[in-house]
Design a protein around this motif. Structure first.
Motif, short mmCIF file in Angstrom:
data_model
loop_
_atom_site.label_atom_id
_atom_site.label_comp_id
_atom_site.label_asym_id
_atom_site.label_seq_id
_atom_site.Cartn_x
_atom_site.Cartn_y
_atom_site.Cartn_z
N THR A 190 -25.75 5.93 -74.39
CA THR A 190 -25.43 7.31 -74.51
C THR A 190 -26.74 8.13 -74.95
O THR A 190 -27.05 9.22 -74.41
CB THR A 190 -24.32 7.61 -75.65
OG1 THR A 190 -25.09 7.00 -76.72
CG2 THR A 190 -23.05 7.17 -75.25
N ASP B 88 -22.11 10.75 -77.30
CA ASP B 88 -22.30 10.59 -78.83
C ASP B 88 -23.17 9.28 -78.89
O ASP B 88 -22.65 8.08 -78.54
CB ASP B 88 -20.77 10.04 -79.25
CG ASP B 88 -20.71 9.87 -80.77
OD1 ASP B 88 -21.81 9.66 -81.35
OD2 ASP B 88 -19.67 9.97 -81.30
N PHE C 139 -22.50 5.39 -80.54
CA PHE C 139 -22.09 4.25 -79.57
C PHE C 139 -23.50 3.53 -79.21
O PHE C 139 -24.53 3.91 -78.80
CB PHE C 139 -21.58 4.40 -78.16
CG PHE C 139 -20.19 5.13 -78.53
CD1 PHE C 139 -19.10 4.20 -78.73
CD2 PHE C 139 -19.87 6.29 -78.41
CE1 PHE C 139 -17.65 4.61 -78.77
CE2 PHE C 139 -18.53 6.85 -78.76
CZ PHE C 139 -17.62 5.81 -78.90
N SER D 216 -16.44 1.68 -74.42
CA SER D 216 -15.76 2.85 -75.24
C SER D 216 -16.67 4.04 -75.16
O SER D 216 -16.23 5.04 -75.34
CB SER D 216 -15.50 2.62 -76.65
OG SER D 216 -14.62 1.20 -76.78
N GLU D 217 -17.79 4.08 -74.91
CA GLU D 217 -18.62 5.28 -74.78
C GLU D 217 -18.38 6.17 -73.67
O GLU D 217 -18.20 7.38 -73.49
CB GLU D 217 -20.14 5.21 -74.72
CG GLU D 217 -20.90 4.50 -73.33
CD GLU D 217 -20.52 3.19 -72.88
OE1 GLU D 217 -20.52 3.15 -71.64
OE2 GLU D 217 -20.01 2.41 -73.80
N SER E 269 -14.71 7.78 -74.30
CA SER E 269 -14.92 8.74 -75.39
C SER E 269 -15.46 10.04 -74.81
O SER E 269 -15.01 11.11 -75.14
CB SER E 269 -15.96 8.26 -76.40
OG SER E 269 -16.37 9.15 -77.51
N ARG F 176 -12.84 11.59 -72.47
CA ARG F 176 -11.77 12.59 -73.32
C ARG F 176 -12.51 13.64 -74.03
O ARG F 176 -11.58 14.52 -74.22
CB ARG F 176 -11.29 11.66 -74.42
CG ARG F 176 -10.61 10.18 -73.98
CD ARG F 176 -9.21 10.59 -73.01
NE ARG F 176 -8.66 9.57 -72.80
CZ ARG F 176 -7.91 9.42 -71.70
NH1 ARG F 176 -7.54 10.59 -71.06
NH2 ARG F 176 -7.11 8.17 -71.45
N ALA F 177 -13.66 13.75 -74.21
CA ALA F 177 -14.26 15.12 -75.02
C ALA F 177 -14.17 16.00 -73.99
O ALA F 177 -14.10 17.15 -74.09
CB ALA F 177 -15.54 14.53 -75.58
#
Length: 214
Positions: A65, A183, A186, A191-192, A195, A198-199
């Motif tokens: 990230t 983010d 991470f 998962s990054e 995430s 979804r943001a």
């Protein structure tokens, strides 16, 4: 006043082009070889695009990230492509999404893409065939691929990658800025992507997919 001047110069630097942002740390010779081939491939596929390789702070594990955010800071494009260093898809898919994003922007609509619906992990033998081919005219894996071209578990999850925003995301610059980048809490992989997807889905607009393979 000074900040206004800085912002004016930043806007002047930005053009109507595509920025490919690639998070990368050359920690193995094989990873380096794969990215060097893909970098040539994308330069031929999208000759007007800029390719920016982002790095992190050098700590372990790798912070993908942070690498994306660092690459974005140097980018100038009005369309941003978040592209993993082992991801291959035809440039025409990227260009098509970019054209549609720009058309939507002119109409005051928001649009961004996870630009595929079928996700495959290429087998070692077919990966070798790709890497030994000319990036200008690469060895191509058919759609749908033959069974020997793909890792066995990839057939079972072929339709699932876009659920998580894996490998590649294409969006207008303002979407990345609205969310505030990725983010950096991470580290490593996993998962990054979902995430961030979804943001952007929540703060900008829900993404579209395109009927392609990656």
């Amino acid at each position: 006043m000074w900040q206004a001047i800085v912002n004016w110069f930043k806007r002047r630097r930005r053009g109507k082009n595509i920025s490919l942002l690639v998070p990368f740390r050359p920690n193995t010779e094989y990873r380096q070889m794969v990215w060097e081939w893909l970098e040539q491939y994308y330069r031929y596929q999208l000759p007007r695009a800029e390719i920016i390789v982002g790095t992190d702070d050098g700590k372990d594990p790798f912070c993908k990230t942070m690498a994306f955010n660092n690459a974005f800071a140097f980018s100038r494009g009005d369309v941003i492509v978040l592209l993993d260093a082992d991801c291959m898809l035809p440039g025409k898919y990227i260009q098509s999404c970019a054209d549609r994003i720009r058309k939507a922007r002119k109409a005051n609509h928001r649009l961004w893409f996870i630009p595929y619906r079928r996700f495959y992990r290429v087998s070692k033998s077919y990966t070798t065939a790709v890497l030994e081919s000319n990036p200008k005219n690469p060895f191509r894996i058919p759609d749908p691929p033959v069974e020997t071209a793909i890792e066995p578990d990839s057939f079972n999850s072929a339709s699932h990658g876009h659920w998580f925003g894996a490998l590649v995301q294409i969006m207008p610059r303002e979407a990345f800025e609205m969310v505030g980048g990725m983010d950096e809490r991470f580290r490593s992989w996993g998962s990054e992507d979902v995430s961030f997807m979804r943001a952007v889905d929540t703060l900008y607009v829900r993404h579209h997919t395109s009927n392609n393979q990656v």
